[in-house]
Design a protein around this motif. Structure first.
Motif, PDB file in Angstrom:
ATOM      1  N   ASP A  26       4.803 -78.160  -5.005  1.00  0.00           N
ATOM      2  CA  ASP A  26       5.650 -78.624  -5.804  1.00  0.00           C
ATOM      3  C   ASP A  26       6.394 -77.739  -6.750  1.00  0.00           C
ATOM      4  O   ASP A  26       7.700 -77.894  -6.946  1.00  0.00           O
ATOM      5  CB  ASP A  26       4.907 -79.650  -6.708  1.00  0.00           C
ATOM      6  N   ALA A  27       5.965 -76.536  -7.046  1.00  0.00           N
ATOM      7  CA  ALA A  27       6.673 -75.394  -7.888  1.00  0.00           C
ATOM      8  C   ALA A  27       7.860 -75.045  -7.142  1.00  0.00           C
ATOM      9  O   ALA A  27       9.095 -74.666  -7.573  1.00  0.00           O
ATOM     10  CB  ALA A  27       5.656 -74.641  -8.453  1.00  0.00           C
ATOM     11  N   ALA A  28       7.426 -74.563  -5.839  1.00  0.00           N
ATOM     12  CA  ALA A  28       8.485 -74.219  -5.078  1.00  0.00           C
ATOM     13  C   ALA A  28       9.729 -75.014  -4.827  1.00  0.00           C
ATOM     14  O   ALA A  28      10.842 -74.725  -4.842  1.00  0.00           O
ATOM     15  CB  ALA A  28       7.889 -73.612  -3.926  1.00  0.00           C
ATOM     16  N   LEU A  29       9.485 -76.334  -4.533  1.00  0.00           N
ATOM     17  CA  LEU A  29      10.467 -77.280  -4.372  1.00  0.00           C
ATOM     18  C   LEU A  29      11.241 -77.563  -5.563  1.00  0.00           C
ATOM     19  O   LEU A  29      12.375 -77.541  -5.346  1.00  0.00           O
ATOM     20  CB  LEU A  29       9.859 -78.882  -3.983  1.00  0.00           C
ATOM     21  N   VAL A  30      10.634 -77.320  -6.765  1.00  0.00           N
ATOM     22  CA  VAL A  30      11.420 -77.621  -8.121  1.00  0.00           C
ATOM     23  C   VAL A  30      12.223 -76.423  -8.189  1.00  0.00           C
ATOM     24  O   VAL A  30      13.363 -76.774  -8.728  1.00  0.00           O
ATOM     25  CB  VAL A  30      10.435 -77.866  -9.192  1.00  0.00           C
ATOM     26  N   LEU A  31      11.754 -75.233  -8.063  1.00  0.00           N
ATOM     27  CA  LEU A  31      12.507 -74.121  -8.446  1.00  0.00           C
ATOM     28  C   LEU A  31      13.887 -73.996  -7.352  1.00  0.00           C
ATOM     29  O   LEU A  31      14.693 -73.579  -7.730  1.00  0.00           O
ATOM     30  CB  LEU A  31      11.886 -72.982  -8.543  1.00  0.00           C
ATOM     31  N   GLY A  32      13.239 -74.292  -6.117  1.00  0.00           N
ATOM     32  CA  GLY A  32      14.249 -74.303  -4.803  1.00  0.00           C
ATOM     33  C   GLY A  32      15.647 -75.040  -5.210  1.00  0.00           C
ATOM     34  O   GLY A  32      16.526 -74.963  -4.941  1.00  0.00           O
ATOM     35  N   GLY A  33      15.141 -76.385  -5.511  1.00  0.00           N
ATOM     36  CA  GLY A  33      16.321 -77.471  -5.898  1.00  0.00           C
ATOM     37  C   GLY A  33      16.884 -76.936  -7.164  1.00  0.00           C
ATOM     38  O   GLY A  33      18.510 -77.090  -7.076  1.00  0.00           O
ATOM     39  N   ALA A  34      16.380 -76.169  -8.195  1.00  0.00           N
ATOM     40  CA  ALA A  34      17.175 -75.729  -9.390  1.00  0.00           C
ATOM     41  C   ALA A  34      18.201 -74.775  -8.847  1.00  0.00           C
ATOM     42  O   ALA A  34      19.552 -74.480  -9.115  1.00  0.00           O
ATOM     43  CB  ALA A  34      16.235 -75.234 -10.358  1.00  0.00           C
ATOM     44  N   ALA A  35      17.759 -73.733  -7.894  1.00  0.00           N
ATOM     45  CA  ALA A  35      18.306 -72.664  -7.416  1.00  0.00           C
ATOM     46  C   ALA A  35      19.467 -72.965  -6.606  1.00  0.00           C
ATOM     47  O   ALA A  35      20.729 -72.666  -6.669  1.00  0.00           O
ATOM     48  CB  ALA A  35      17.474 -71.543  -6.738  1.00  0.00           C
ATOM     49  N   LEU A  36      19.079 -74.143  -5.649  1.00  0.00           N
ATOM     50  CA  LEU A  36      20.255 -74.753  -4.816  1.00  0.00           C
ATOM     51  C   LEU A  36      21.492 -75.289  -5.802  1.00  0.00           C
ATOM     52  O   LEU A  36      22.606 -74.972  -5.262  1.00  0.00           O
ATOM     53  CB  LEU A  36      19.716 -75.773  -3.916  1.00  0.00           C
ATOM     54  N   THR A  37      21.025 -76.026  -6.611  1.00  0.00           N
ATOM     55  CA  THR A  37      21.989 -76.576  -7.506  1.00  0.00           C
ATOM     56  C   THR A  37      22.771 -75.562  -8.183  1.00  0.00           C
ATOM     57  O   THR A  37      24.141 -75.488  -8.366  1.00  0.00           O
ATOM     58  CB  THR A  37      21.520 -77.378  -8.610  1.00  0.00           C
ATOM     59  N   GLY A  38      22.189 -74.389  -8.625  1.00  0.00           N
ATOM     60  CA  GLY A  38      22.910 -73.293  -9.273  1.00  0.00           C
ATOM     61  C   GLY A  38      23.867 -72.670  -8.288  1.00  0.00           C
ATOM     62  O   GLY A  38      25.180 -72.401  -8.743  1.00  0.00           O
ATOM     63  N   LEU A  39      23.439 -72.273  -7.265  1.00  0.00           N
ATOM     64  CA  LEU A  39      24.306 -71.882  -6.117  1.00  0.00           C
ATOM     65  C   LEU A  39      25.390 -72.752  -5.840  1.00  0.00           C
ATOM     66  O   LEU A  39      26.627 -72.358  -5.675  1.00  0.00           O
ATOM     67  CB  LEU A  39      23.564 -71.530  -4.971  1.00  0.00           C
TER      68      LEU A  39
END
Length: 194
Positions: A26-39
């Motif tokens: 869950d932490a990896a998905l949440v952080l990955g989703g935030a990073a994807l949006t930022g990119l």
């Protein structure tokens, strides 16, 4: 096992639920989703006459909400918004903070992630036309927050804010919806064949 049985066994799930459950996941998905949006926000094309650029940010936010579900999608977009508000320059065009006129769209993405995530949990991302409807509704939520915020932040009239913050983006949003219409149902078909 037939396809109907596999599909019914997966009802109530979003794509992220197919990864074995854990707090680390869950932490990896949440952080990955935030990073994807930022990119994706860094893919930005200025729109003449508008303080809001065309970006990949909205597509990423809707994809994150749909793939992660309402709760994880919201948390992911909240991380994106809070980190950007705190000064990390990963909003559109490398901006940060809350003082920009386009910040309302970021807030709209938080709400849209909940809407599309809840719909995805009900299977709205499994067919082309339902995915299209989900993306259109998610985009409408983003605009429902972003356009009034733009008007308030800039002193524009409602019609000027619509002309600068909605109309120029409709074609791009249709293309983003078309991309989602291909990606999400295809991902479910791939999963269901396994």
């Amino acid at each position: 096992m037939s396809t109907a049985t596999v599909t019914s066994a997966r009802s109530g799930q979003v794509l992220a639920d197919l990864i074995p459950a854990s707090r680390v996941r869950d932490a990896a998905l949440v952080l990955g989703g935030a990073a994807l949006t930022g990119l994706a926000a860094q893919i930005a094309v200025p729109v003449p006459g508008s303080p809001v650029p065309v970006t990949g940010q909205t597509f990423a936010a809707l994809l994150v909400g749909t793939a992660l579900g309402a709760r994880r999608g919201f948390v992911s977009l909240a991380v994106y918004a809070l980190v950007g508000a705190a000064g990390v320059p990963w909003f559109a065009e490398g901006r940060a903070g809350t003082g920009m006129p386009s910040f309302g769209y970021v807030l709209g993405m938080l709400l849209a992630s909940v809407v599309v995530g809840a719909l995805a949990r009900r299977g709205a991302d499994r067919s082309v036309w339902r995915t299209a409807g989900t993306m259109v509704l998610g985009s409408a939520v983003i605009y429902a927050v972003g356009v009034p915020y733009l008007a308030l932040a800039t002193g524009m009239s409602a019609s000027a804010a619509i002309a600068a913050g909605l109309t120029p983006f409709l074609v791009g949003d249709a293309l983003k919806a078309a991309l989602a219409m291909g990606v999400l149902p295809t991902a479910w078909k791939f999963v269901d064949k396994r």
